[in-house]
Design a protein around this motif. Sequence first.
Motif, PDB file in Angstrom:
ATOM      1  N   ILE A 242       0.872  -1.167   0.000  1.00 33.67           N
ATOM      2  CA  ILE A 242       0.000   0.000   0.000  1.00 33.67           C
ATOM      3  C   ILE A 242       0.915   1.225   0.000  1.00 33.67           C
ATOM      4  O   ILE A 242       1.844   1.311   0.823  1.00 33.67           O
ATOM      5  CB  ILE A 242      -0.897   0.016   1.252  1.00 33.67           C
ATOM      6  CG1 ILE A 242      -1.698  -1.284   1.385  1.00 33.67           C
ATOM      7  CG2 ILE A 242      -1.815   1.239   1.245  1.00 33.67           C
ATOM      8  CD1 ILE A 242      -2.727  -1.548   0.304  1.00 33.67           C
TER       9      ILE A 242
ATOM     10  N   GLY B   6       4.893   1.102   0.524  1.00 31.19           N
ATOM     11  CA  GLY B   6       5.159  -0.290   0.852  1.00 31.19           C
ATOM     12  C   GLY B   6       6.533  -0.508   1.468  1.00 31.19           C
ATOM     13  O   GLY B   6       6.901   0.165   2.429  1.00 31.19           O
ATOM     14  N   PHE B   7       7.281  -1.452   0.888  1.00 37.29           N
ATOM     15  CA  PHE B   7       8.587  -1.804   1.449  1.00 37.29           C
ATOM     16  C   PHE B   7       9.570  -0.636   1.404  1.00 37.29           C
ATOM     17  O   PHE B   7      10.487  -0.562   2.231  1.00 37.29           O
ATOM     18  CB  PHE B   7       9.159  -3.045   0.757  1.00 37.29           C
ATOM     19  CG  PHE B   7       8.582  -4.303   1.312  1.00 37.29           C
ATOM     20  CD1 PHE B   7       9.209  -4.970   2.353  1.00 37.29           C
ATOM     21  CD2 PHE B   7       7.380  -4.820   0.838  1.00 37.29           C
ATOM     22  CE1 PHE B   7       8.669  -6.123   2.901  1.00 37.29           C
ATOM     23  CE2 PHE B   7       6.829  -5.975   1.370  1.00 37.29           C
ATOM     24  CZ  PHE B   7       7.477  -6.634   2.409  1.00 37.29           C
TER      25      PHE B   7
ATOM     26  N   ALA C 181       8.885   2.304   2.237  1.00 35.67           N
ATOM     27  CA  ALA C 181       8.660   3.072   3.478  1.00 35.67           C
ATOM     28  C   ALA C 181       9.499   2.535   4.623  1.00 35.67           C
ATOM     29  O   ALA C 181       9.904   3.288   5.520  1.00 35.67           O
ATOM     30  CB  ALA C 181       7.183   3.064   3.858  1.00 35.67           C
ATOM     31  N   ALA C 182       9.780   1.236   4.570  1.00 33.14           N
ATOM     32  CA  ALA C 182      10.549   0.627   5.657  1.00 33.14           C
ATOM     33  C   ALA C 182      12.002   1.094   5.656  1.00 33.14           C
ATOM     34  O   ALA C 182      12.746   0.847   6.605  1.00 33.14           O
ATOM     35  CB  ALA C 182      10.482  -0.893   5.552  1.00 33.14           C
ATOM     36  N   THR C 183      12.418   1.767   4.587  1.00 27.48           N
ATOM     37  CA  THR C 183      13.806   2.241   4.508  1.00 27.48           C
ATOM     38  C   THR C 183      13.925   3.721   4.882  1.00 27.48           C
ATOM     39  O   THR C 183      15.026   4.264   4.868  1.00 27.48           O
ATOM     40  CB  THR C 183      14.353   2.058   3.069  1.00 27.48           C
ATOM     41  OG1 THR C 183      13.660   2.964   2.193  1.00 27.48           O
ATOM     42  CG2 THR C 183      14.152   0.635   2.574  1.00 27.48           C
ATOM     43  N   LEU C 184      12.795   4.317   5.167  1.00 27.67           N
ATOM     44  CA  LEU C 184      12.779   5.779   5.366  1.00 27.67           C
ATOM     45  C   LEU C 184      12.774   6.156   6.848  1.00 27.67           C
ATOM     46  O   LEU C 184      12.541   5.324   7.716  1.00 27.67           O
ATOM     47  CB  LEU C 184      11.538   6.376   4.702  1.00 27.67           C
ATOM     48  CG  LEU C 184      11.389   6.148   3.200  1.00 27.67           C
ATOM     49  CD1 LEU C 184      10.103   6.802   2.700  1.00 27.67           C
ATOM     50  CD2 LEU C 184      12.587   6.685   2.429  1.00 27.67           C
ATOM     51  N   ARG C 185      13.012   7.431   7.086  1.00 33.66           N
ATOM     52  CA  ARG C 185      12.822   8.030   8.399  1.00 33.66           C
ATOM     53  C   ARG C 185      11.458   8.723   8.435  1.00 33.66           C
ATOM     54  O   ARG C 185      10.878   9.040   7.398  1.00 33.66           O
ATOM     55  CB  ARG C 185      13.933   9.030   8.696  1.00 33.66           C
ATOM     56  CG  ARG C 185      15.238   8.326   9.092  1.00 33.66           C
ATOM     57  CD  ARG C 185      16.434   9.239   9.194  1.00 33.66           C
ATOM     58  NE  ARG C 185      16.211  10.462   9.938  1.00 33.66           N
ATOM     59  CZ  ARG C 185      16.947  10.871  10.975  1.00 33.66           C
ATOM     60  NH1 ARG C 185      17.928  10.096  11.444  1.00 33.66           N
ATOM     61  NH2 ARG C 185      16.729  12.033  11.543  1.00 33.66           N
ATOM     62  N   GLY C 186      10.975   8.943   9.624  1.00 31.84           N
ATOM     63  CA  GLY C 186       9.638   9.487   9.805  1.00 31.84           C
ATOM     64  C   GLY C 186       9.364  10.753   9.017  1.00 31.84           C
ATOM     65  O   GLY C 186       8.298  10.902   8.392  1.00 31.84           O
ATOM     66  N   GLU C 187      10.311  11.665   9.021  1.00 31.31           N
ATOM     67  CA  GLU C 187      10.046  12.938   8.337  1.00 31.31           C
ATOM     68  C   GLU C 187      10.030  12.750   6.819  1.00 31.31           C
ATOM     69  O   GLU C 187       9.380  13.517   6.108  1.00 31.31           O
ATOM     70  CB  GLU C 187      11.058  14.015   8.770  1.00 31.31           C
ATOM     71  CG  GLU C 187      12.492  13.778   8.364  1.00 31.31           C
ATOM     72  CD  GLU C 187      13.261  12.884   9.356  1.00 31.31           C
ATOM     73  OE1 GLU C 187      12.616  12.147  10.139  1.00 31.31           O
ATOM     74  OE2 GLU C 187      14.510  12.899   9.329  1.00 31.31           O
TER      75      GLU C 187
ATOM     76  N   ASN D 189       8.808  10.110   5.354  1.00 33.88           N
ATOM     77  CA  ASN D 189       7.605   9.357   5.030  1.00 33.88           C
ATOM     78  C   ASN D 189       6.321  10.136   5.333  1.00 33.88           C
ATOM     79  O   ASN D 189       5.225   9.683   5.044  1.00 33.88           O
ATOM     80  CB  ASN D 189       7.603   8.042   5.822  1.00 33.88           C
ATOM     81  CG  ASN D 189       6.533   7.086   5.378  1.00 33.88           C
ATOM     82  OD1 ASN D 189       6.479   6.732   4.202  1.00 33.88           O
ATOM     83  ND2 ASN D 189       5.663   6.688   6.294  1.00 33.88           N
ATOM     84  N   ALA D 190       6.479  11.309   5.916  1.00 28.83           N
ATOM     85  CA  ALA D 190       5.297  12.089   6.296  1.00 28.83           C
ATOM     86  C   ALA D 190       4.540  12.556   5.054  1.00 28.83           C
ATOM     87  O   ALA D 190       5.130  12.787   3.999  1.00 28.83           O
ATOM     88  CB  ALA D 190       5.704  13.280   7.142  1.00 28.83           C
ATOM     89  N   ASP D 191       3.245  12.668   5.179  1.00 29.99           N
ATOM     90  CA  ASP D 191       2.398  13.267   4.142  1.00 29.99           C
ATOM     91  C   ASP D 191       1.831  14.560   4.721  1.00 29.99           C
ATOM     92  O   ASP D 191       0.715  14.574   5.263  1.00 29.99           O
ATOM     93  CB  ASP D 191       1.252  12.312   3.761  1.00 29.99           C
ATOM     94  CG  ASP D 191       1.749  11.038   3.090  1.00 29.99           C
ATOM     95  OD1 ASP D 191       2.759  11.085   2.373  1.00 29.99           O
ATOM     96  OD2 ASP D 191       1.106   9.991   3.288  1.00 29.99           O
TER      97      ASP D 191
ATOM     98  N   ALA E 221       1.448   7.220   2.045  1.00 32.74           N
ATOM     99  CA  ALA E 221       0.547   6.284   2.727  1.00 32.74           C
ATOM    100  C   ALA E 221      -0.368   5.534   1.769  1.00 32.74           C
ATOM    101  O   ALA E 221      -1.041   4.588   2.166  1.00 32.74           O
ATOM    102  CB  ALA E 221      -0.302   7.028   3.747  1.00 32.74           C
TER     103      ALA E 221
END
Lengths: 356, 356, 356, 356
Positions: C244, C247-248, C250-256, C258-260, C276
């Motif tokens: 979604i 996906g995978f 996102a697992a390599t990112l930091r919170g900022e 990945n933010a929308d 997201a």
Amino acid sequence: MSFNTFGRALRFTTWGESHGPALGAVVDGCPPGIALTETDIQPFLDARKPGTSRFTTQRREPDEVRILSGVFEGKTTGTPISLMIENTDQRSKDYSEVAKSYRPGHADYAYDAKYGFRDYRGGGRSSARETAARVAAGAVARLIVPSVSIRGWVSAIGGDVIDEANFDAEQIGQNPFFCPDAQAAARWESLVDKARKDGSSLGAVVTCEATGVPAGWGAPIYAKLDADLAAGMMGINAVKGVEIGDGFEAATLRGEQNADPMRPGANGPDFEANHAGGIAGGISTGQPVRVRVAFKPTSSILIPVPTVTREGEAGEIVTKGRHDPCVGIRGVPVVEAMMALILADHFMLHRAQCGG
Amino acid sequence: MSFNTFGRALRFTTWGESHGPALGAVVDGCPPGIALTETDIQPFLDARKPGTSRFTTQRREPDEVRILSGVFEGKTTGTPISLMIENTDQRSKDYSEVAKSYRPGHADYAYDAKYGFRDYRGGGRSSARETAARVAAGAVARLIVPSVSIRGWVSAIGGDVIDEANFDAEQIGQNPFFCPDAQAAARWESLVDKARKDGSSLGAVVTCEATGVPAGWGAPIYAKLDADLAAGMMGINAVKGVEIGDGFEAATLRGEQNADPMRPGANGPDFEANHAGGIAGGISTGQPVRVRVAFKPTSSILIPVPTVTREGEAGEIVTKGRHDPCVGIRGVPVVEAMMALILADHFMLHRAQCGG
Amino acid sequence: MSFNTFGRALRFTTWGESHGPALGAVVDGCPPGIALTETDIQPFLDARKPGTSRFTTQRREPDEVRILSGVFEGKTTGTPISLMIENTDQRSKDYSEVAKSYRPGHADYAYDAKYGFRDYRGGGRSSARETAARVAAGAVARLIVPSVSIRGWVSAIGGDVIDEANFDAEQIGQNPFFCPDAQAAARWESLVDKARKDGSSLGAVVTCEATGVPAGWGAPIYAKLDADLAAGMMGINAVKGVEIGDGFEAATLRGEQNADPMRPGANGPDFEANHAGGIAGGISTGQPVRVRVAFKPTSSILIPVPTVTREGEAGEIVTKGRHDPCVGIRGVPVVEAMMALILADHFMLHRAQCGG
Amino acid sequence: MSFNTFGRALRFTTWGESHGPALGAVVDGCPPGIALTETDIQPFLDARKPGTSRFTTQRREPDEVRILSGVFEGKTTGTPISLMIENTDQRSKDYSEVAKSYRPGHADYAYDAKYGFRDYRGGGRSSARETAARVAAGAVARLIVPSVSIRGWVSAIGGDVIDEANFDAEQIGQNPFFCPDAQAAARWESLVDKARKDGSSLGAVVTCEATGVPAGWGAPIYAKLDADLAAGMMGINAVKGVEIGDGFEAATLRGEQNADPMRPGANGPDFEANHAGGIAGGISTGQPVRVRVAFKPTSSILIPVPTVTREGEAGEIVTKGRHDPCVGIRGVPVVEAMMALILADHFMLHRAQCGG
């Protein structure tokens, strides 16, 4: 495989045994934004509560409900509502006889046959104490369909039927039998007293009517409103029969006698009769939804009955303890609760498919 | 939201309207490796088939079933079994009256209220033709529980009850009423003839018994065997009441009268009575499972009944066409089918949780 | 226990085998009053249809759908919609090898292990032909949520990924790969040709996006919109992964990263990104719902693979016959159909609980 | 409509909010006769428990589970098992900012859009605290399939992937990351520390493998084992992707590369590879069932993100409080629990249809 969940859109799951620490219900799917506190639920539990007269079991349970989830700042959030009722009066007694022998008419043998063993304290999961959880869930359901009014009463005890001519709704709350006929209530007092003193028990019929149900609720073919009511009522402890509208009486009639003629009305048709009990083709017609429910006499009696032990030896059993001489009486709030839960479910099911 | 699927482990979905090209059932969850051909199903459809005597509707439908999936080299594969029955005798007639006015007692008004409009040809989805699909599915279910024997019969028509003393199972197949009492069958002939000639209809009671059900089937609390039977039976067209065992009669008894005393037996206990109809606590006891089902007289009568039109005007309606004077008669194979489907489902549910 | 039904409010049941007489779907719960004819469904089946280019299987199936129920005078009635597609090109061939040996990567061994035997003709129920029934059902679902627009495409074949900079929605329908990048489509032609000529096969990734989904669809906790999409997509033949949004990645990112971030917008917030994939907490946010689906290379290849026979003997197998060199291509209409079915279901689920 | 129940034969319902008095699960359908006490469950809750290292949230919850029903004399009775965990550390803090503004990436806006308002304390129902209830239920599930061994681990944090060559199962319990690669664990210590100090967060990948699963579990078509795993895993808070076996990697391969060749073995075939992750056609093959799950970095970061208020005004938000810098770490026991629950369910589903 066990199914302790009922309903499709509004679903509730109950848990708990007669003599465990607590019992409860998780109500899932409730619409958000409905005002809900324990005081909305407690009166219905109080109506079902044991020990309020000499005509019910003397087990003393306050049956105080606690809302553990699903409500924030006094309103439902749309998330599951967890309701818990603690057991407080699991009187310490000697269960060795019940553990050893099967009480005919109880679920003892059937549970052993299914599960290999059973929690024999007070009937375990098969005890009617489970219905407290349904009553609590039913109180939530009523709030989902506030325009529906649900009223149940005892219409017969031990074959002694009320006289419809005497029907007075005011009476229902004024005697220990949920009886709308003051004369019948007077007769039942001695009838039930006698059964109680004899160590026997009596069957009863509960009638329940819901008004304010609009036409169009019901999900054909296999979740018809009447089919769901039949399932919900037949699943109550001690119930052996369910009728919608005239029920078995209808089977004795001819078509023209059983017709519910229609006349133009202000909001949809008016009906000149309600043999159908407010349901046609599994869908509500706008008339009052009426169901009748037969409760057998409880099998917990002091009169000895032949039985067998777990080891298969012959014996006799007498069910001592605190029992209802007529379980149908306390069945009224349970029947009402199931009616409320099923109608709330169908309100939501109808909205899912047809909007509005 | 519509639910045309019934069952939990063994599930069947039906589809089709009275006057559409076909109707059918998809049976899902059937165990693999069971020998199955159309000839295992056809006899049950033939028993339900209309037009076999003057006491049923004169619509002529061969009701030939076709298996479209789920069987390979004569055996079930464990994948869904699609069964289809084509409609062949959708006689072209004038439906303008039914389209315009509501037939009291039918689902006409309720369907309109729910869906906004309806397929009025022969009742559309609300027609009892749908039950052909259940009967086909039920024939598959019987093969899943081959040690269970299911037998239904008509036990009353228009209030005229059979005499249990005359019960002769051989008789059931030898008269057009599925009647086990030859004397009652003789009486019913004139009774139903009269109703038919009067343009009226009669109610009936169907009794059904399953033997060979082991103790332990049933899924408390909310999928009790008796609750599922109640739902399954109440969902049959024209049914208004369901009883397990003594049903409403039990509500008139005292505890000691209603007891089913137990005695040591060869395989588990023997019971000295079966007031309970083979079910306690929602679980089978090993006794015959017995259910009674009340069918109302069909609302399709030639006697005029006051009604309203879709536009809300007053009128009268006469339901012409080919109708059963006593729908309960052809209800027997349907009741049997629901019994088979529910027992097969519970056999599988029990196996899921308890093995064996 | 077999489950050939998907969905909660809008539910569809599929049936049929690769080489049986027909396959189909029963769509239950569809709202009433929606205009529906076969021509609303056929284009989606045509998009999935085999044999339209040299890059798909050469089996010739017209895949003509027939509506057998649930529609009256061109509109859905609210009753189950039965859709049937006849199989016409079940080429008579010799299945003795497939009957005897297990094709690695296929369901052959697993079906035998589960059911004891299997319909080995064309894979029986495990064949991707079943997805035709989903595509037909999906076409109905689209009509239930007409404001939602669903578009899928192939975003990678055999590891060769499209260039987002080249994305041109117009291209999707103009090449045999549902490819929005004309340059990638050109490369894939030779890539897939080579695999086909080698007797091999290729994996692919399908991306699907739905726009017009309002915020608020999704049923936490255990029917989250993303969880349902995951189930629906993973259940498609040959699918091994579902993402979604990012996906995978996102697992390599930091919170900022990945933010929308949200900004005030005309109708609710505007989002500055859509990592997201349009879903938070299992509920739609109003952004496009985006899913990526990984299809493995089909196991049906002409290159020999070591295997065992039903009797457990060693061997090699070559899967002759008519196969897709890249099953992911024809996966596009199937992914779209599942998206439509799940969104329509959640539209109705939301309406059940929250109205509107 | 809300669905807080998961599973078909073994079903569990969870309830509770982050800052309510308690949360819990009702496990329904558990086979009878299984030894069960709180000590069978507590270790799994302890593994998930917050506050055990500086790499998880500092909220202090003992997460002590209490069994309220379904167990008698130390064994499951076959009736619903009610599990309750009290919340003890709902630190009183100022939630006015969260109440007012939407945290991007959280469910705040979506819940408001769906339900009209939300319990904003700690995320309410959308908090990952709910997963404690799943972990408790999962511990029960493990006892139903005792021959299955389930093991999860973190295989990547922030894009830093473990080296399969270093895989040492012993390591998993010996570092705060559930990391089987000691070198990776050492690297992650500084990686996560840095993110934590930066007020940021990191994504992660969790891998989970179940061995001892026999061939034949899975319920095609719409309850395939892989589809159920996809739903179960995608429904875990913060999960954005799920792979079975090689997942997206398989989409880059050719058929012969992705094959899992079979060889005669002692008990059914031996496989020379496991690209498929132990599932073919939705049914287990007897190989290890392997799933990979992508967790996004939590949106609860101290780095300001642009957002809007409930009233639609622009602003920025910083999520203070006690948060996991890498939620994927504590996801391991949750992924394991879902694996256990789904496998136990399919064990029972298989037994329902196929016996054994």
